[in-house]
Design an enzyme around this catalytic site. Structure first.
Site, PDB file in Angstrom:
ATOM      1  N   HIS A  22     -89.961  16.852  68.226  1.00  0.00           N
ATOM      2  CA  HIS A  22     -91.402  17.039  68.429  1.00  0.00           C
ATOM      3  C   HIS A  22     -91.963  15.864  69.239  1.00  0.00           C
ATOM      4  O   HIS A  22     -92.734  16.059  70.171  1.00  0.00           O
ATOM      5  CB  HIS A  22     -92.146  17.064  67.092  1.00  0.00           C
ATOM      6  N   LYS A  46     -96.431  29.549  54.092  1.00  0.00           N
ATOM      7  CA  LYS A  46     -95.231  28.707  54.021  1.00  0.00           C
ATOM      8  C   LYS A  46     -95.410  27.692  52.896  1.00  0.00           C
ATOM      9  O   LYS A  46     -96.512  27.210  52.660  1.00  0.00           O
ATOM     10  CB  LYS A  46     -95.015  27.949  55.342  1.00  0.00           C
ATOM     11  N   ARG A  95     -85.838  25.465  72.297  1.00  0.00           N
ATOM     12  CA  ARG A  95     -84.532  24.878  72.037  1.00  0.00           C
ATOM     13  C   ARG A  95     -83.420  25.851  72.401  1.00  0.00           C
ATOM     14  O   ARG A  95     -82.497  25.528  73.119  1.00  0.00           O
ATOM     15  CB  ARG A  95     -84.406  24.491  70.553  1.00  0.00           C
ATOM     16  N   SER A 133     -87.262  20.798  61.759  1.00  0.00           N
ATOM     17  CA  SER A 133     -87.776  20.225  60.514  1.00  0.00           C
ATOM     18  C   SER A 133     -87.048  20.822  59.317  1.00  0.00           C
ATOM     19  O   SER A 133     -86.770  20.134  58.336  1.00  0.00           O
ATOM     20  CB  SER A 133     -89.285  20.498  60.390  1.00  0.00           C
TER      21      SER A 133
HETATM   22  N1  ADP Z   1     -86.180  19.484  68.234  1.00  0.00           N
HETATM   23  C1  ADP Z   1     -87.166  20.038  68.948  1.00  0.00           C
HETATM   24  N2  ADP Z   1     -87.220  19.844  70.278  1.00  0.00           N
HETATM   25  C2  ADP Z   1     -88.187  20.443  71.013  1.00  0.00           C
HETATM   26  N3  ADP Z   1     -89.129  21.260  70.517  1.00  0.00           N
HETATM   27  C3  ADP Z   1     -89.122  21.479  69.195  1.00  0.00           C
HETATM   28  C4  ADP Z   1     -88.160  20.885  68.345  1.00  0.00           C
HETATM   29  N4  ADP Z   1     -88.400  21.294  67.073  1.00  0.00           N
HETATM   30  C5  ADP Z   1     -89.461  22.122  67.148  1.00  0.00           C
HETATM   31  N5  ADP Z   1     -89.891  22.242  68.418  1.00  0.00           N
HETATM   32  C6  ADP Z   1     -90.990  23.063  68.897  1.00  0.00           C
HETATM   33  O1  ADP Z   1     -92.210  22.531  68.401  1.00  0.00           O
HETATM   34  C7  ADP Z   1     -93.103  23.579  68.093  1.00  0.00           C
HETATM   35  C8  ADP Z   1     -93.537  23.449  66.629  1.00  0.00           C
HETATM   36  O2  ADP Z   1     -92.422  23.637  65.812  1.00  0.00           O
HETATM   37  P1  ADP Z   1     -92.526  23.688  64.234  1.00  0.00           P
HETATM   38  O3  ADP Z   1     -93.027  22.393  63.717  1.00  0.00           O
HETATM   39  O4  ADP Z   1     -91.241  24.213  63.724  1.00  0.00           O
HETATM   40  O5  ADP Z   1     -93.694  24.707  63.994  1.00  0.00           O
HETATM   41  P2  ADP Z   1     -93.684  26.300  63.961  1.00  0.00           P
HETATM   42  O6  ADP Z   1     -93.901  26.590  62.518  1.00  0.00           O
HETATM   43  O7  ADP Z   1     -94.831  26.670  64.842  1.00  0.00           O
HETATM   44  O8  ADP Z   1     -92.355  26.764  64.508  1.00  0.00           O
HETATM   45  C9  ADP Z   1     -92.367  24.873  68.425  1.00  0.00           C
HETATM   46  O9  ADP Z   1     -92.708  25.265  69.751  1.00  0.00           O
HETATM   47  C10 ADP Z   1     -90.918  24.477  68.370  1.00  0.00           C
HETATM   48  O10 ADP Z   1     -90.137  25.303  69.202  1.00  0.00           O
HETATM   49 MG    MG Z   2     -90.377  26.430  63.979  1.00  0.00          MG
END
Ligand code: ADP
Ligand code: MG
Length: 161
Positions: A22, A46, A95, A133
């Site tokens: 992130h 969630k 990803r 996460s």
């Molecule tokens: N390791 C990572 N590298 C790049 N982008 C990421 C990574 N992990 C999550 N994201 C991106 O960040 C955004 C938010 O992810 P996340 O916190 O999982 O929330 P959500 O519940 O919206 O998926 C999404 O677009 C996800 O694809």
């Molecule tokens: Mg996600």
């Protein structure tokens, strides 16, 4: 929707907790826009590990050095929140091909709900392209070391759980 002045973008997500993947996306997209609002989705369906307030505090700490970045939270429709913020764009990370499919659905729906809303996709950094996460939480629950994948403030919080 004509864009006048610097681009305002929202990077929405669960951030439960924020990972280095992130953070890489935040740093890279902050260079492209005038203002980046990192917005924690208050998703009641969630069951999160950290509260919205805890997630915001960690995000604020790890983005403190980035002047164009703000941290906020929202519930309800993302496009309504974008409207309230005066944001023209949404930032999301890709990803894998599975991200691509669900992200495309969301981008198209958001554009339908609020025409002119553009989603800007950034490819994940190679070293974090398998990082989520959810994976961090699972490994921590089993006693594994994920200190290389999350900011140190997050790692300390995870160890204190
Ligand atoms: N390791 C990572 N590298 C790049 N982008 C990421 C990574 N992990 C999550 N994201 C991106 O960040 C955004 C938010 O992810 P996340 O916190 O999982 O929330 P959500 O519940 O919206 O998926 C999404 O677009 C996800 O694809
Ligand atoms: Mg996600």
């Amino acid at each position: 929707m004509a864009i006048s002045g610097p681009l305002v973008a929202i990077y929405p997500g669960s951030f439960d907790p924020v990972t280095n993947g992130h953070l890489d996306l935040i740093r890279r997209s902050a260079k492209l826009v005038g203002r980046l609002i990192v917005a924690v989705l208050n998703n009641t369906s969630k069951q999160p590990l950290f509260s919205v307030e805890e997630r915001k505090l960690m995000l604020k700490e790890v983005t403190a050095d980035l002047a164009q970045v703000e941290v906020d939270s929202f519930d309800g429709l993302l496009v309504d929140y974008a409207e309230r913020c005066g944001a023209q764009a949404i930032v999301r990370g890709i990803r894998t091909t599975s991200d691509y499919e669900s992200e495309m659905q969301m981008a198209l729906m958001n554009r339908h709900l609020r025409p002119g809303t553009e989603t800007i996709f950034l490819m994940a950094a190679e070293e974090y392209s398998f990082l989520s996460s959810r994976m961090v939480k699972e490994v921590v629950k089993l006693g594994g070391d994920v200190s290389g994948f999350v900011p140190s403030v997050v790692w300390r919080r995870l160890q204190g759980l």
